[in-house]
Design an enzyme around this catalytic site. Structure first.
Site, PDB file in Angstrom:
ATOM      1  N   ASP A 159     -23.874  31.067  33.951  1.00  0.00           N
ATOM      2  CA  ASP A 159     -24.647  31.774  34.986  1.00  0.00           C
ATOM      3  C   ASP A 159     -24.885  33.228  34.548  1.00  0.00           C
ATOM      4  O   ASP A 159     -25.970  33.780  34.729  1.00  0.00           O
ATOM      5  CB  ASP A 159     -23.881  31.744  36.313  1.00  0.00           C
ATOM      6  CG  ASP A 159     -23.391  30.352  36.652  1.00  0.00           C
ATOM      7  OD1 ASP A 159     -24.218  29.509  36.999  1.00  0.00           O
ATOM      8  OD2 ASP A 159     -22.183  30.103  36.518  1.00  0.00           O
ATOM      9  N   HIS A 187     -19.206  28.846  40.971  1.00  0.00           N
ATOM     10  CA  HIS A 187     -20.250  28.276  40.097  1.00  0.00           C
ATOM     11  C   HIS A 187     -20.984  27.216  40.910  1.00  0.00           C
ATOM     12  O   HIS A 187     -20.693  26.023  40.826  1.00  0.00           O
ATOM     13  CB  HIS A 187     -19.617  27.668  38.842  1.00  0.00           C
ATOM     14  CG  HIS A 187     -20.611  26.928  37.990  1.00  0.00           C
ATOM     15  ND1 HIS A 187     -21.679  27.551  37.388  1.00  0.00           N
ATOM     16  CD2 HIS A 187     -20.719  25.622  37.667  1.00  0.00           C
ATOM     17  CE1 HIS A 187     -22.386  26.655  36.718  1.00  0.00           C
ATOM     18  NE2 HIS A 187     -21.828  25.469  36.880  1.00  0.00           N
TER      19      HIS A 187
HETATM   20  N1  LIG Z   1     -19.281  25.221  34.542  1.00  0.00           N
HETATM   21  C1  LIG Z   1     -20.490  25.047  34.032  1.00  0.00           C
HETATM   22  O1  LIG Z   1     -21.243  26.019  33.868  1.00  0.00           O
HETATM   23  C2  LIG Z   1     -21.004  23.687  33.624  1.00  0.00           C
HETATM   24  C3  LIG Z   1     -20.306  22.536  33.905  1.00  0.00           C
HETATM   25  N2  LIG Z   1     -20.770  21.293  33.549  1.00  0.00           N
HETATM   26  C4  LIG Z   1     -19.941  20.127  33.865  1.00  0.00           C
HETATM   27  O2  LIG Z   1     -19.260  19.684  32.689  1.00  0.00           O
HETATM   28  C5  LIG Z   1     -18.861  18.326  32.854  1.00  0.00           C
HETATM   29  C6  LIG Z   1     -19.159  17.513  31.603  1.00  0.00           C
HETATM   30  O3  LIG Z   1     -20.544  17.441  31.384  1.00  0.00           O
HETATM   31  P1  LIG Z   1     -21.169  16.536  30.211  1.00  0.00           P
HETATM   32  O4  LIG Z   1     -20.467  16.748  28.928  1.00  0.00           O
HETATM   33  O5  LIG Z   1     -22.623  16.744  30.275  1.00  0.00           O
HETATM   34  O6  LIG Z   1     -20.830  15.063  30.760  1.00  0.00           O
HETATM   35  P2  LIG Z   1     -20.736  13.687  29.954  1.00  0.00           P
HETATM   36  O7  LIG Z   1     -20.770  12.604  30.971  1.00  0.00           O
HETATM   37  O8  LIG Z   1     -21.715  13.667  28.828  1.00  0.00           O
HETATM   38  O9  LIG Z   1     -19.287  13.767  29.304  1.00  0.00           O
HETATM   39  C7  LIG Z   1     -18.129  13.757  30.072  1.00  0.00           C
HETATM   40  C8  LIG Z   1     -17.038  13.147  29.222  1.00  0.00           C
HETATM   41  O10 LIG Z   1     -15.820  13.247  29.955  1.00  0.00           O
HETATM   42  C9  LIG Z   1     -15.106  12.069  29.769  1.00  0.00           C
HETATM   43  N3  LIG Z   1     -14.084  11.915  30.813  1.00  0.00           N
HETATM   44  C10 LIG Z   1     -14.212  11.410  32.055  1.00  0.00           C
HETATM   45  N4  LIG Z   1     -13.029  11.383  32.674  1.00  0.00           N
HETATM   46  C11 LIG Z   1     -12.138  11.900  31.825  1.00  0.00           C
HETATM   47  C12 LIG Z   1     -10.719  12.124  31.875  1.00  0.00           C
HETATM   48  N5  LIG Z   1     -10.007  11.792  32.959  1.00  0.00           N
HETATM   49  N6  LIG Z   1     -10.127  12.660  30.802  1.00  0.00           N
HETATM   50  C13 LIG Z   1     -10.821  12.984  29.694  1.00  0.00           C
HETATM   51  N7  LIG Z   1     -12.154  12.765  29.573  1.00  0.00           N
HETATM   52  C14 LIG Z   1     -12.796  12.239  30.619  1.00  0.00           C
HETATM   53  C15 LIG Z   1     -16.183  10.981  29.756  1.00  0.00           C
HETATM   54  O11 LIG Z   1     -15.705   9.745  29.183  1.00  0.00           O
HETATM   55  C16 LIG Z   1     -17.253  11.653  28.910  1.00  0.00           C
HETATM   56  O12 LIG Z   1     -17.050  11.421  27.521  1.00  0.00           O
HETATM   57  C17 LIG Z   1     -19.600  17.847  34.119  1.00  0.00           C
HETATM   58  O13 LIG Z   1     -18.703  17.855  35.221  1.00  0.00           O
HETATM   59  C18 LIG Z   1     -20.688  18.882  34.301  1.00  0.00           C
HETATM   60  O14 LIG Z   1     -21.119  18.955  35.642  1.00  0.00           O
HETATM   61  C19 LIG Z   1     -21.958  21.169  32.884  1.00  0.00           C
HETATM   62  C20 LIG Z   1     -22.711  22.283  32.577  1.00  0.00           C
HETATM   63  C21 LIG Z   1     -22.286  23.619  32.933  1.00  0.00           C
HETATM   64  O1  LIG Z   2     -25.901  22.093  37.246  1.00  0.00           O
HETATM   65  C1  LIG Z   2     -25.061  21.283  36.820  1.00  0.00           C
HETATM   66  O2  LIG Z   2     -24.664  20.281  37.437  1.00  0.00           O
HETATM   67  C2  LIG Z   2     -24.461  21.570  35.476  1.00  0.00           C
HETATM   68  C3  LIG Z   2     -24.022  22.967  35.554  1.00  0.00           C
HETATM   69  O3  LIG Z   2     -23.005  23.273  36.108  1.00  0.00           O
HETATM   70  C4  LIG Z   2     -24.975  23.994  35.140  1.00  0.00           C
HETATM   71  O4  LIG Z   2     -25.915  23.729  34.383  1.00  0.00           O
HETATM   72  O5  LIG Z   2     -24.792  25.138  35.572  1.00  0.00           O
END
Ligand SMILES: NC(=O)C1=CN([C@@H]2O[C@H](COP(=O)(O)OP(=O)(O)OC[C@H]3O[C@@H](n4cnc5c(N)ncnc54)[C@H](O)[C@@H]3O)[C@@H](O)[C@H]2O)C=CC1
Ligand SMILES: O=C([O-])CC(=O)C(=O)O
Length: 326
Positions: A159, A187
């Site tokens: 952000d 967030h």
């Molecule tokens: N704070 C922020 O600014 C942001 C946060 N996110 C969040 O990050 C997270 C991951 O996003 P992506 O990589 O795109 O998702 P993704 O679905 O591509 O990958 C998530 C991975 O986590 C694994 N996983 C699920 N449960 C698990 C557990 N108990 N232990 C270990 N691994 C586990 C899945 O098998 C998968 O490989 C989401 O919750 C998303 O909303 C995404 C973008 C920005």
């Molecule tokens: O928007 C979402 O769900 C993923 C995220 O946290 C971001 O891009 O800031």
């Protein structure tokens, strides 16, 4: 050469993981002189894909990569670890708010908090990326009572970076001219990007734009950027999220620049009147591997109302997961 440190990444087989691991292994996160051992945790059905990622990491022949562990067992994944990036969680789809993920994801973080408590270095630095990041960080922290609560943080750096670029574009400058950006709070769509304390060159950012653009364009664009990416890409931000995670950990471990600061979701000590113990995004300066909340910033009525609204949302999220908070 320094001794290697252990870095755990959860959700390592996912899309953020794929954009993150190669940069950690290359030295982008902890510096060009810091060898790392990657401890990669994912769930059992993802082990084949994770092994593929491990093979690719090996094929890069990174000089700083001293070892790779792949596991579906949190007790192995967090063993003796110095840094943990908790990415593994379900991402949201179109039309969802991040807090809609609480039910699906919250339990992951109570299990991992316990595993961190039982296995990790007591000086571990934890960054929670998985959404809703602030409340997941709170759950992790509360399940790790033997570790200093200050060691648990949530990611609002994405952000922060988004906000820097938006004000740079508007004022015809570059991000190099923008300093002292702050994202306050959660967030989520209630986060408050503050232009009253932000600088563009030597000017206060708010003095360069009108209030109508600030309220009607800038704030909603930053708040809704994640949703805009999901709409455009059909999947949530990955490379930019990984980049922000690298930035967050690098600032924390190696320090912030000069008198500038960064935004980090950290354990509230009551600064700016925010409820103690919430994981709330504040302006932070980092030095010697530690962070401190920047004190004494001017908070007008407009800012105060926005900071309270996002605090209120965090309080509600906390109350919704009370059963996971020992
Ligand atoms: N704070 C922020 O600014 C942001 C946060 N996110 C969040 O990050 C997270 C991951 O996003 P992506 O990589 O795109 O998702 P993704 O679905 O591509 O990958 C998530 C991975 O986590 C694994 N996983 C699920 N449960 C698990 C557990 N108990 N232990 C270990 N691994 C586990 C899945 O098998 C998968 O490989 C989401 O919750 C998303 O909303 C995404 C973008 C920005
Ligand atoms: O928007 C979402 O769900 C993923 C995220 O946290 C971001 O891009 O800031």
């Amino acid at each position: 050469m320094k001794a290697p440190v252990r870095v755990t990444v959860t959700g390592a087989a996912g899309q953020i993981g794929y954009a993150l691991l190669f940069r950690i292994a290359s030295g982008a996160m902890l510096g060009d002189d810091q060898p790392v051992i990657l401890q990669l945790l994912d769930i059992t059905p993802a082990m084949d894909a994770l092994n593929g990622v491990k093979m690719e990491l090996e094929d890069c022949a990174f000089p700083l990569l001293s070892g790779i562990v792949c596991t579906d067992d949190p007790n192995v994944g967090f063993k003796d670890t110095d840094y943990a990036l908790l990415v593994g969680a379900r991402p949201r789809g179109p039309g969802m708010e991040r807090k809609d993920l609480l039910e699906a994801n919250a339990a992951i973080f109570s299990v991992q908090g316990k595993a961190i408590n039982d296995n990790a270095s007591k000086d571990i630095k934890v960054l929670v990326v998985g959404n809703p990041a602030n409340t997941n960080a709170l759950i992790t922290q509360r399940n790790a009572p033997d570790i200093d609560p200050r060691n648990f943080t949530a990611m609002t750096r994405l952000d922060h970076n988004r906000a820097k670029t938006q004000i740079a574009i508007k004022t015809g400058k570059t991000v190099n001219d923008v300093s002292k950006m702050t994202i306050w709070g959660n967030h989520s769509a209630t986060q408050y990007p503050d232009l009253f304390n932000c600088k563009v060159g030597s000017d206060t950012a708010i003095s360069l734009v009108d209030q109508e653009w600030y309220e009607g364009e800038f704030i909603p664009v930053v708040q809704q950027r994640g949703a805009a990416i999901i709409k455009a890409r059909g999947a949530s931000s990955a490379a930019s999220a990984a980049n922000a995670a690298i930035d967050h950990m690098r600032s924390w471990a190696l320090g912030t620049e000069g008198d500038d600061w960064v935004s980090m979701g950290v354990y509230s000590d009551g600064s700016y009147g925010i409820t103690e113990g919430l994981i709330y995004s504040f302006p932070c300066r980092c030095k010697g591997g530690d962070w401190e909340i920047v004190q004494g910033l001017e908070i007008g009525e407009f800012s105060e109302a926005k900071m309270k609204a996002t605090e209120q949302e965090l309080t509600e999220e906390r109350d919704a997961v009370q059963h996971l908070l020992p």
